[in-house]
Design a protein around this motif. Structure first.
Motif, PDB file in Angstrom:
ATOM      1  N   ALA A 202      33.567  11.906  26.007  1.00 43.49           N
ATOM      2  CA  ALA A 202      33.805  11.789  24.559  1.00 43.49           C
ATOM      3  C   ALA A 202      33.282  10.459  24.029  1.00 43.49           C
ATOM      4  N   GLU A 203      33.395   9.403  24.826  1.00 43.81           N
ATOM      5  CA  GLU A 203      32.920   8.097  24.373  1.00 43.81           C
ATOM      6  C   GLU A 203      31.407   8.119  24.207  1.00 43.81           C
TER       7      GLU A 203
ATOM      8  N   VAL B 155      27.119   8.834  16.474  1.00 40.07           N
ATOM      9  CA  VAL B 155      27.000   7.727  15.513  1.00 40.07           C
ATOM     10  C   VAL B 155      25.533   7.308  15.392  1.00 40.07           C
TER      11      VAL B 155
ATOM     12  N   ASP C 236      30.550  10.256  21.153  1.00 43.58           N
ATOM     13  CA  ASP C 236      30.826   9.498  19.920  1.00 43.58           C
ATOM     14  C   ASP C 236      29.666   8.550  19.614  1.00 43.58           C
TER      15      ASP C 236
END
Lengths: 563, 321
Positions: A517-518, A525, A521
């Motif tokens: 998930a990091e 972005v 993300d």
């Protein structure tokens, strides 16, 4: 005295009620009537669901009940609407009867349907609360995250000895599902399917474009510009339409790029294995940088992509594409092959629009890099290992549930078309769809013994669709000659299989499965800052590296040291 | 063995009875208290045992959770996304709280000043309605209104009014870092102001008419009555509402979840949404990490409650807990 008796009685009653509620809650949790999938196998605990009897050694296990968890891809067990419940009520008894007949003793099957859009979340919640089914559907990526945990049963041997083996036509799928040591934890009855780029034929005609002439990205982009700046919908106003619409700039699951394949081209914005066997971060490549520049040009500069694409879900994108109001709609939409091609045509027709849809062959840039549209990794059925060291129960589940699924006959027909007499029939029958619309009215007439799909319960003007197995995608076809005659679906499936290649395998690493998930993300972005906000690609990449570079390196280290 | 002694309020020294005897003497009361005690233990304290998972690796699967010490907290505190989310949670919640409270006070005073009872009741009903809409519906409505496509309502209006020229691009309101927070506050004010007026209107209806009559005799204007009678009467309620809501600032989730996107994570991501992504968008999450972040959030919330309690004691002379 009376007051005291009253207070004591009240207190005792309240305490008893509270304790009974608490006990009752616990009981409910373990008996499994809720949506947590309870009443099921205790994995690694040696106990199995209540409906099983073991009479000794391997091969003698008599399975009397199977608990099954599925996502939204098994249409005949859904129960959100009255029509779905009617179908389910017919399907499950027919399936139980057919399997019971095949294995020689009675068996019951409990189906539980997880929220399709949040299936991963649903499964995680279920596992953490130690509620395990006997067998369930997983995406290939999910299976890879769980395959080393001891939770899934290694079905290599069962699969190799399965009754359907002599009928399998697509053996490569199972091979690609095996881990590095040749163990197989998931059974894929169909191949994965993927997306085709669809174009409204009427818009091509209105703009004087021949779909067959769109061979390269430049051709494709010029078409999008024409759709955006011209009057493809023929309403007399230039510039009130868009070239392309998509559900997001990047997919929410592998193979990530399939909704915008022409823009991503050779890029694969995720951790991926190279031809040399070395894992690398596909997002930090020049191919991704070039793709981001293309997307920026199309979305931010030229605005040939509907800006709603950034936040749109698949439902919104679909409905905007086929909506009755074509102002603000788009001419091009990449979506799933097969059944969805038919749905796109049907919905355009429902809105009184020209329902001709052109299937675009992969442009040269895709052909020269991947070789075709990406065929995602197939969803799989997995069996939960009870961890007791005895495989007889798991083998019994495989024999009863998975081996029979591709029997080529009765059971496979149920899995393919749903319950007999509801979604399909072989009895003599006549019916009419769209009886009140002379343009769309169609009469159907079938003789006794002739296989045919029946009108859809929810919409009698359409013909019922498939249940779970897509006959065009299944690895082992039906042998009873039951073929659904949906030309659109068949055309699209053939088109896709002629123009697809297998998508890269998902990575399997403890850190990736826990912390992806990091990375997503940071990736999202970076994509947003370039494509939506018009930022610099190199700056976005620098931010990405600064944010998750160390984490990505750690995952690559795990992946490459495991090979 | 000497018995414990205690002094009664009358100054008489008496021997204290043993605890067991006191409990027996008051057994009726203890028995009545038992259901409540059990309820609190089972419903409130038992789930708190889950806090231990913040010090464990706890993943879905057959393996039992294992102790990992402070690993999750180290990961959390070294993660810039976490601190961004923490900062955003405080900013969004506190600004939203003050703006919403201010709007509710203003609207309450206006409603209170309205002469027509019919109009007042009608307006109250209208402004209460958005509160009953789910955040998913609210987000769908505003996503359509704020759409950057050619069919977007607000962009169309800006173009019709000449604010956006022929060569200007449509504004992507929900993907603009500079606009997202103001839009978020506006949507929250639209949705919750009406509901927030209830408590203020109740207070306003309790103000003695004699105070207004006295002000009239003194020749006060309508504005002066609002300034010197109404607002002072409301001040205690305003402070109470602010303090009570300040304790809930860490609970922000749904309103952000339905409106944010990766382009505005830097100004919109809050701890609730951060936990959600770390837990539910990965194939095999470590629930220990999610629990650790949740524990941190609870601790901050607890500290805020204590600060509020202290502030309440200072301002009102009594605490809230």
């Amino acid at each position: 005295m009376k007051r005291r008796i009253l207070s004591v009685t009240t207190a005792v009653a309240l305490t008893a009620a509270l304790l009974m509620t608490a006990c009752g809650g616990g009981s409910t949790g373990s008996s499994g009537s809720g949506d947590s999938g309870a009443g099921t196998t205790t994995a690694a605990g040696g106990a199995s669901s209540g409906g099983s009897e073991s009479s000794g050694g391997s091969g003698e296990y008599q399975l009397t009940n199977i608990k099954v968890i599925v996502d939204g891809t098994v249409n005949s067990v859904k129960q959100e609407t009255e029509f779905q419940r009617t179908t389910r009520d017919a399907f499950i008894p027919q399936l139980e009867a057919a399997i019971s007949e095949r294995i020689g003793h009675d068996i019951t099957i409990d189906f539980e349907v997880g929220d399709h859009s949040k299936y991963s979340e649903y499964v995680g919640r279920m596992f953490v609360s130690e509620q395990y089914p006997d067998v369930m559907i997983m995406s290939a990526a999910m299976m890879r995250q769980y395959q080393d945990t001891g939770l899934l049963w290694d079905m290599s041997e069962a699969y190799a000895n399965a009754e359907f083996q002599n009928r399998i036509q697509l053996t490569g799928i199972a091979e690609s599902m095996k881990d590095s040591q040749g163990r197989l934890y998931g059974f894929a009855p169909t191949y994965g399917n993927g997306c085709i780029t669809y174009i409204k034929q009427a818009w091509l005609d209105n703009c004087g474009i021949n779909g067959d002439d769109i061979k390269t990205y430049d051709d494709f982009y010029n078409m999008l510009k024409t759709f955006t700046q011209g009057d493809p919908d023929g309403n007399g106003v230039d510039g009130d339409t868009y070239g392309f619409i998509s559900a997001g700039l990047i997919g929410t699951e592998a193979p990530w790029t399939n909704y915008m394949a022409e823009f991503w081209q050779d890029a694969y914005p995720n951790i991926v294995q190279g031809e040399d066997g070395v894992w690398y971060d596909g997002f930090q490549t020049d191919a991704t940088k070039a793709a981001l520049e293309r997307l920026k040009q199309a979305y931010y500069v030229d605005k040939v992509i509907d800006p709603d694409s950034y936040t749109a879900g698949t439902k919104q994108a679909r409905e905007k594409w086929w909506g009755a109001e074509q102002v603000g709609s788009a001419g091009v939409f990449s979506y799933w092959a097969g059944n969805w091609y038919n749905n796109l045509i049907t919905n355009l027709g429902k809105n009184d629009l020209d329902d001709r849809v052109y299937e675009l062959a992969p442009i040269e840039e895709i052909k020269n890099s991947w070789g075709g549209y990406l065929n995602r990794e197939a969803p799989v059925w997995v069996i939960i290992d009870d961890g007791d060291g005895d495989d007889s129960r798991e083998q019994a589940i495989f024999d009863a549930f998975l081996d029979t699924m591709l029997d080529g006959d009765k059971i496979q027909t149920l899995w393919t078309y749903g319950p007999e007499g509801v979604t399909w029939s072989t009895e003599a029958e006549e019916f009419v769809t769209n009886p009140d619309d002379p343009d769309k009215r169609k009469e159907y007439s079938y003789a006794e013994g002739e296989f045919h799909m029946r009108p859809d319960l929810a919409d009698p003007n359409t013909i019922a669709g498939k249940n779970h197995l897509d006959p065009a995608l299944v690895v082992s076809p039906l042998t009873n000659g039951y073929v659904s005659s949906n030309d659109n679906q068949d055309i699209s499936n053939k088109f896709f299989t002629d123009n697809c290649v297998d998508a890269p395998a998902s990575p399997t690493s403890p850190t990736y499965s826990e912390r992806s998930a990091e990375i997503m993300d940071a990736r999202d972005v970076a994509i947003s800052s370039v494509v939506v906000q018009g930022g610099d690609v190199d700056a976005a990449m620098d931010t990405y590296k600064a944010t998750v570079g160390t984490l990505v390196d750690q995952i690559l280290e795990e992946l490459n040291s495991a090979e | 063995m000497s018995k414990k002694k205690k002094v009664t309020p009358e100054g008489i020294e008496v021997r204290e009875k043993p605890l067991g005897l006191r409990i027996w003497n008051n057994r009726g009361h203890y028995l009545m208290f038992l259901p409540v005690f059990l309820f609190v233990l089972i419903i409130c304290y038992w789930p708190m045992l889950g806090i231990r998972y913040s010090f464990m690796e706890y993943k879905a699967g057959p393996a039992a959770p294992t102790w990992t010490g402070l690993t999750h907290f180290q990961r959390m505190f070294s993660n810039t996304a976490f601190w961004d989310a923490f900062r955003n949670t405080l900013i969004l919640s506190i600004v939203k709280l003050f703006l919403s409270t201010f709007a509710s006070v203003v609207v309450s005073i206006f409603l209170n000043e309205m002469g027509s009872l019919f109009m007042k009741k009608s307006l109250q009903t209208i402004i209460y309605l958005p509160h009953f809409m789910s955040w998913a519906v609210v987000a769908s409505i505003f996503t359509l209104i704020l759409s950057p496509s050619s069919t977007g309502m607000l962009n169309g209006m800006l173009r019709d009014w000449g604010i956006l020229g022929a060569n200007d691009s449509n504004i992507h309101f929900l993907a603009d870092e500079g606009l997202w927070r103001p839009i978020f506050y506006l949507i929250n004010i639209w949705k919750e102001t009406g509901w927030g007026t209830i408590i203020f209107l109740a207070t306003l209806s309790g103000i003695s008419p004699e105070l207004y009559e006295a002000a009239d005799i003194d020749g006060a204007t309508r504005m002066q009555k609002m300034m010197y009678v109404t607002l002072p009467a409301l001040s205690n309620t305003i402070i109470t509402v602010l303090i009570l809501n300040l304790a809930k600032v860490m609970n922000l989730f749904e309103s952000v979840f339905v409106l944010y996107n990766p382009a505005v994570y830097s100004v919109s991501d809050v701890i609730g949404t951060y936990i959600y992504r770390q837990t539910f968008t990965v194939a095999r999450p470590d629930y220990g990490y999610s629990t650790a972040v949740g524990l941190f959030r609870s601790l901050v919330g607890c500290i805020l409650v204590l600060i509020c309690n202290h502030a309440s004691k200072k301002v009102r002379g009594r605490g809230i807990v």
